[in-house]
Write a protein that holds these residues in place. Sequence first.
Motif, PDB file in Angstrom:
ATOM      1  N   ALA A   1      34.176  42.689  21.125  1.00 18.89           N
ATOM      2  CA  ALA A   1      34.448  43.976  20.482  1.00 18.89           C
ATOM      3  C   ALA A   1      33.550  45.066  21.069  1.00 18.89           C
ATOM      4  O   ALA A   1      33.993  46.205  21.276  1.00 18.89           O
ATOM      5  CB  ALA A   1      34.246  43.877  18.977  1.00 18.89           C
ATOM      6  N   ALA A   2      32.298  44.729  21.344  1.00 20.49           N
ATOM      7  CA  ALA A   2      31.387  45.710  21.939  1.00 20.49           C
ATOM      8  C   ALA A   2      31.883  46.130  23.319  1.00 20.49           C
ATOM      9  O   ALA A   2      31.821  47.315  23.681  1.00 20.49           O
ATOM     10  CB  ALA A   2      29.976  45.132  22.029  1.00 20.49           C
ATOM     11  N   ALA A   3      32.384  45.172  24.090  1.00 20.16           N
ATOM     12  CA  ALA A   3      32.904  45.488  25.424  1.00 20.16           C
ATOM     13  C   ALA A   3      34.147  46.361  25.326  1.00 20.16           C
ATOM     14  O   ALA A   3      34.343  47.286  26.136  1.00 20.16           O
ATOM     15  CB  ALA A   3      33.217  44.202  26.185  1.00 20.16           C
ATOM     16  N   PHE A   4      35.004  46.075  24.328  1.00 21.87           N
ATOM     17  CA  PHE A   4      36.184  46.914  24.124  1.00 21.87           C
ATOM     18  C   PHE A   4      35.771  48.358  23.855  1.00 21.87           C
ATOM     19  O   PHE A   4      36.335  49.294  24.438  1.00 21.87           O
ATOM     20  CB  PHE A   4      37.013  46.387  22.954  1.00 21.87           C
TER      21      PHE A   4
ATOM     22  N   ALA B   1      45.898  48.471  25.827  1.00 17.80           N
ATOM     23  CA  ALA B   1      45.733  47.393  26.809  1.00 17.80           C
ATOM     24  C   ALA B   1      44.341  46.775  26.695  1.00 17.80           C
ATOM     25  O   ALA B   1      44.184  45.554  26.774  1.00 17.80           O
ATOM     26  CB  ALA B   1      45.971  47.927  28.219  1.00 17.80           C
ATOM     27  N   ALA B   2      43.341  47.610  26.482  1.00 16.37           N
ATOM     28  CA  ALA B   2      41.966  47.113  26.347  1.00 16.37           C
ATOM     29  C   ALA B   2      41.798  46.277  25.085  1.00 16.37           C
ATOM     30  O   ALA B   2      40.961  45.360  25.035  1.00 16.37           O
ATOM     31  CB  ALA B   2      40.981  48.279  26.339  1.00 16.37           C
ATOM     32  N   LEU B   3      42.591  46.559  24.048  1.00 21.46           N
ATOM     33  CA  LEU B   3      42.492  45.817  22.790  1.00 21.46           C
ATOM     34  C   LEU B   3      42.839  44.342  22.945  1.00 21.46           C
ATOM     35  O   LEU B   3      42.464  43.524  22.101  1.00 21.46           O
ATOM     36  CB  LEU B   3      43.420  46.441  21.748  1.00 21.46           C
ATOM     37  N   ASP B   4      43.539  43.988  23.988  1.00 22.12           N
ATOM     38  CA  ASP B   4      43.920  42.590  24.194  1.00 22.12           C
ATOM     39  C   ASP B   4      42.694  41.691  24.358  1.00 22.12           C
ATOM     40  O   ASP B   4      42.788  40.468  24.186  1.00 22.12           O
ATOM     41  CB  ASP B   4      44.819  42.452  25.425  1.00 22.12           C
ATOM     42  N   ALA B   5      41.537  42.300  24.670  1.00 20.97           N
ATOM     43  CA  ALA B   5      40.323  41.501  24.839  1.00 20.97           C
ATOM     44  C   ALA B   5      39.810  40.956  23.509  1.00 20.97           C
ATOM     45  O   ALA B   5      38.992  40.024  23.489  1.00 20.97           O
ATOM     46  CB  ALA B   5      39.229  42.341  25.506  1.00 20.97           C
ATOM     47  N   ILE B   6      40.244  41.515  22.387  1.00 17.74           N
ATOM     48  CA  ILE B   6      39.814  41.051  21.065  1.00 17.74           C
ATOM     49  C   ILE B   6      40.765  39.958  20.604  1.00 17.74           C
ATOM     50  O   ILE B   6      41.974  40.166  20.495  1.00 17.74           O
ATOM     51  CB  ILE B   6      39.787  42.213  20.056  1.00 17.74           C
ATOM     52  N   GLU B   7      40.238  38.765  20.325  1.00 20.31           N
ATOM     53  CA  GLU B   7      41.071  37.600  20.050  1.00 20.31           C
ATOM     54  C   GLU B   7      41.684  37.615  18.654  1.00 20.31           C
ATOM     55  O   GLU B   7      42.842  37.229  18.474  1.00 20.31           O
ATOM     56  CB  GLU B   7      40.258  36.320  20.246  1.00 20.31           C
ATOM     57  N   ASP B   8      40.938  38.009  17.647  1.00 20.41           N
ATOM     58  CA  ASP B   8      41.416  37.944  16.265  1.00 20.41           C
ATOM     59  C   ASP B   8      42.519  38.978  16.049  1.00 20.41           C
ATOM     60  O   ASP B   8      42.278  40.186  16.161  1.00 20.41           O
ATOM     61  CB  ASP B   8      40.252  38.213  15.307  1.00 20.41           C
ATOM     62  N   PRO B   9      43.749  38.545  15.738  1.00 26.01           N
ATOM     63  CA  PRO B   9      44.845  39.502  15.571  1.00 26.01           C
ATOM     64  C   PRO B   9      44.616  40.472  14.409  1.00 26.01           C
ATOM     65  O   PRO B   9      45.125  41.590  14.422  1.00 26.01           O
ATOM     66  CB  PRO B   9      46.064  38.619  15.324  1.00 26.01           C
ATOM     67  N   ARG B  10      43.856  40.075  13.397  1.00 24.91           N
ATOM     68  CA  ARG B  10      43.574  40.972  12.276  1.00 24.91           C
ATOM     69  C   ARG B  10      42.663  42.115  12.730  1.00 24.91           C
ATOM     70  O   ARG B  10      42.862  43.274  12.356  1.00 24.91           O
ATOM     71  CB  ARG B  10      42.932  40.201  11.125  1.00 24.91           C
TER      72      ARG B  10
END
Length: 371
Positions: A205-208, A312-321
Amino acid sequence: MNVPPAPDLAPTGPEGAPWPVTTWYGAVETEFTAVFVQDLWSTPLRTAAAHWLGPAAVHYVEAMPGRKYRAVLPWLTLGRPNRLVHRCLVPELMFAVFYCLDDLLDRKRVRYGTATAYAAHGRGELTRSLEAARRGVPRSGPLAGLPGALWEECVTGMADGQSQRHALTTDAFSWERYTEAARRRTAFVGRAWADVLTAGCDPRAAAFVTTAYPWCAEAGQLRNDLRNTTARESRDGGRRHSDLGDGRVTAVSGLLWRRADPADRQWLARRVWGRGPLGAEALVRVDRMLEHYAVRSHVAMATGRLTRRIRAALDAIEDPRVRAVWDAWVTRQLEVGVRHDYGHGRGNASVSRFRSAVAELRGPAGRTDTE
């Protein structure tokens, strides 16, 4: 110092009626405000903020619609850890200080249909809030846990970004210089988010945030610039094309000035730029010029490109919620008012998924410490 009572923070529309939670605007406004009030904005913290930063800053925390996500997004992302409450509040409190500086410079009396602290409390209180923020965080009391070094870094960056923005002139305008100033102007939000997400051990999340927030800051400014050209500005108590009438360089006014032919530019200089509220004939002619020189479409398309990059960058976060709550913020903050109107999302299943994601991330008890 007497601290005014906390107002009812239930979000409302321009007529005072609650926003329908079936729309993106209403759902995001309602959900984030509820989490902020119930989990983060406790009475001791509110009182301490009022004593430290004064009523002007507290006014911006509580009265401005559509702003509670700054504290709520990292709070939900990290699972509501009590030890990080102060860090989650940093971007929200800092943005209240930003509004103090912005409205002190622009003398704005209405923002998003709500009286600003400049109108409600006066110039002196805004100045007091800024001076308190510059002195640093409290060393004792409920807000003593605020990260001092981060706060000082954010205050400095905010002031520098505002100076860069106000130094822009029509003659020196370029798209690149303007968008750079827009990114720098609120870069403190991304810095504060990355800090709390790193402290909460969520590197993805920090990287996003580190990647995407500059695009968010740029898109948010472009959206605000477009909003000033629409009837929405008037309905919320502002003046349509007030940026032009006040002689303020924005993406719209700067691009129009650069693209206008000599005759139109001469007319803008003589009849519009810095001349105050525009009359009916001037409004019609400015609207025609914006269409003729493809100014609105340029700014809207730029906003759309930035929004796609963020998604597109949000795809790096695994939790769909977690992806759902961040994406809802993008939808509300960067698309409603540009690609969609404020009634967008009614009957859309993704609105329900967003509300469910908030409920699941928050849990039945609200504020808890999962560590």
